[in-house]
Write an enzyme that holds these catalytic residues in place. Structure first.
Site, PDB file in Angstrom:
ATOM      1  NE  ARG A   1      -3.994  -2.009   0.360  1.00 50.30           N
ATOM      2  CZ  ARG A   1      -3.991  -3.061  -0.454  1.00 50.30           C
ATOM      3  NH1 ARG A   1      -3.044  -3.215  -1.368  1.00 50.30           N
ATOM      4  NH2 ARG A   1      -4.937  -3.983  -0.370  1.00 50.30           N
TER       5      ARG A   1
ATOM      6  N   GLY B   1      -4.556 -10.208 -12.334  1.00 55.36           N
ATOM      7  CA  GLY B   1      -5.846  -9.569 -12.612  1.00 55.36           C
ATOM      8  C   GLY B   1      -6.544 -10.208 -13.796  1.00 55.36           C
TER       9      GLY B   1
ATOM     10  N   GLY C   1     -10.580  -5.816  -3.810  1.00 56.51           N
ATOM     11  CA  GLY C   1     -10.934  -7.047  -3.096  1.00 56.51           C
ATOM     12  C   GLY C   1     -10.717  -8.303  -3.931  1.00 56.51           C
TER      13      GLY C   1
ATOM     14  CG  ASP D   1      -8.054  -8.982  -0.052  1.00 57.47           C
ATOM     15  OD1 ASP D   1      -6.810  -9.039  -0.111  1.00 57.47           O
ATOM     16  OD2 ASP D   1      -8.672  -7.943   0.242  1.00 57.47           O
TER      17      ASP D   1
ATOM     18  CG  ASN E   1      -7.984 -17.772 -12.298  1.00 56.39           C
ATOM     19  OD1 ASN E   1      -7.512 -16.700 -11.965  1.00 56.39           O
ATOM     20  ND2 ASN E   1      -7.508 -18.500 -13.281  1.00 56.39           N
TER      21      ASN E   1
HETATM   22  O1  KDG Z   1      -7.832  -5.627  -0.781  1.00 59.08           O
HETATM   23  C1  KDG Z   1      -8.906  -4.840  -0.350  1.00 59.08           C
HETATM   24  C2  KDG Z   1      -8.378  -4.121   0.843  1.00 59.08           C
HETATM   25  O2  KDG Z   1      -7.458  -3.187   0.387  1.00 59.08           O
HETATM   26  C3  KDG Z   1      -9.387  -3.376   1.610  1.00 59.08           C
HETATM   27  O3  KDG Z   1     -10.478  -4.189   2.002  1.00 59.08           O
HETATM   28  C4  KDG Z   1      -8.870  -2.548   2.735  1.00 59.08           C
HETATM   29  O4  KDG Z   1      -7.299  -3.684   4.034  1.00 59.08           O
HETATM   30  C5  KDG Z   1      -7.513  -2.790   3.304  1.00 59.08           C
HETATM   31  C6  KDG Z   1      -6.418  -1.848   3.022  1.00 59.08           C
HETATM   32  O5  KDG Z   1      -5.686  -1.559   3.938  1.00 59.08           O
HETATM   33  O6  KDG Z   1      -6.242  -1.387   1.903  1.00 59.08           O
END
Ligand code: KDG
Length: 317
Positions: free
Chosen positions: A167, A230, A257, A260, A284
């Protein structure tokens, strides 16, 4: 409880714009729940495998909402309530295919997670411990909690799964790469996008072939490396064997999401003892289901729904 998945991290309230456009023009925001690790836990539960989430929540209504949702999904929740706010995430769409995510999570209850939260017996009876690269970015307490959970898992012979989930808003790339490389050394299963794989390998744009990227990550230690691509599907190097899988063609509504969901599909089948090709096919399918519905986890499938993506008619009776 049968052995399933244990995970830890921060789960937040989620405010989602109901239409595309600048925030000041949006007529309404929908309130929901978001958190990479609980997305995986919910996905796993819907596929019939036990899941436990460890985290901290505020003594506020957002914390109550998160507990309710997780309980409704059958996720065992071990969350201390804190005198600090539950974090929030805002999801807007500046255009119909450009999602923007903004965090309101500094000094949140979730960022108070610490090694004290990690109960050894809970980790010891799991089949898989799943962690993400988000949690170590939340502060020294969460970073230490992840390290301790991984050490306990290894000590008890529990498989360790790591999803890089880099992130940019939370930390600098060099710090992230160092920390996540260290974690990858202790992982049995590593999930990364191509960009995240390059971040870890320190190769920036140089390596383009996803199989080469997977090879570079296997060199850190994890025998199972899955590169999430993706709409191009995935490439995996599992116990020395290369796997390619094409994505399922679906109409994407919300891409957040999907990663995840993919992880949930893979790990649910790993815990169920399925071979690599089946694990990847389920991953998938779960990823495809996730993008068809607005929300980070709401569209995740139950096991009996997986075959729906192969339906030849668009009315199922
Ligand atoms: O992958 C989806 C997540 O990014 C989201 O649900 C929120 O945990 C999260 C984040 O910190 O981005």
């Amino acid at each position: 409880m049968t052995a399933g998945l244990v995970t830890l991290g921060e789960t937040m309230g989620l405010l989602v714009a109901t239409e595309a456009g600048p925030l000041y023009r949006i007529p309404a925001l929908r309130l929901g729940v978001a958190g990479a690790e609980t997305n995986v836990a919910i996905g796993i539960r819907r596929l019939g495998v036990d899941a436990t989430w460890i985290g901290r929540l505020g003594t506020d209504e957002i914390g109550d909402l998160i507990e309710r949702e997780l309980r409704a999904e059958g996720v065992t929740t071990l969350a201390r309530r804190e005198n600090a706010p539950t974090g929030l995430m805002l999801k807007t769409m500046r255009t119909s295919d450009l999602v923007q995510v903004t965090y309101y999570r500094s000094a949140s209850a979730g960022s108070r997670l610490s090694p004290d939260d990690i109960a050894e017996d809970v980790v010891a009876r799991a089949s898989v411990l799943h962690v993400t690269g988000i949690t170590p970015a939340l502060g020294p307490g969460p970073a230490a909690a992840v390290r301790v959970a991984v050490e306990l898992a290894r000590a008890h012979g529990v498989l360790v799964s790591l999803d890089v989930n880099y992130r940019t808003a939370l930390w600098a790339p060099d710090v992230a790469a160092r920390t996540l490389r260290d974690l990858a050394r202790h992982a049995d299963i590593l999930f990364a996008s191509e960009d995240e794989a390059r971040l870890l390998a320190g190769t920036e744009g140089a390596v383009r072939d996803p199989v080469d990227l997977a090879r570079q990550l296997v060199a850190y230690g994890p025998p199972q490396v899955v590169i999430k691509r993706g709409r191009d599907g995935c490439v995996a190097l599992i116990d020395g064997q290369v796997h390619h899988c094409a994505a399922l063609p679906v109409r994407a509504v919300d891409p957040v999401g999907a990663g995840d969901a993919f992880v949930a599909g893979y790990l649910a089948d790993l815990i169920a003892g399925q071979p690599a090709a089946t694990r990847l096919a389920t991953a998938n399918a779960t990823g495809a289901f996730a993008v068809t519905v607005s929300g980070d986890w709401e569209g995740l499938p139950r096991r009996e729904e997986l075959a729906l993506l192969h339906a030849t008619d668009n009315v199922v009776r």
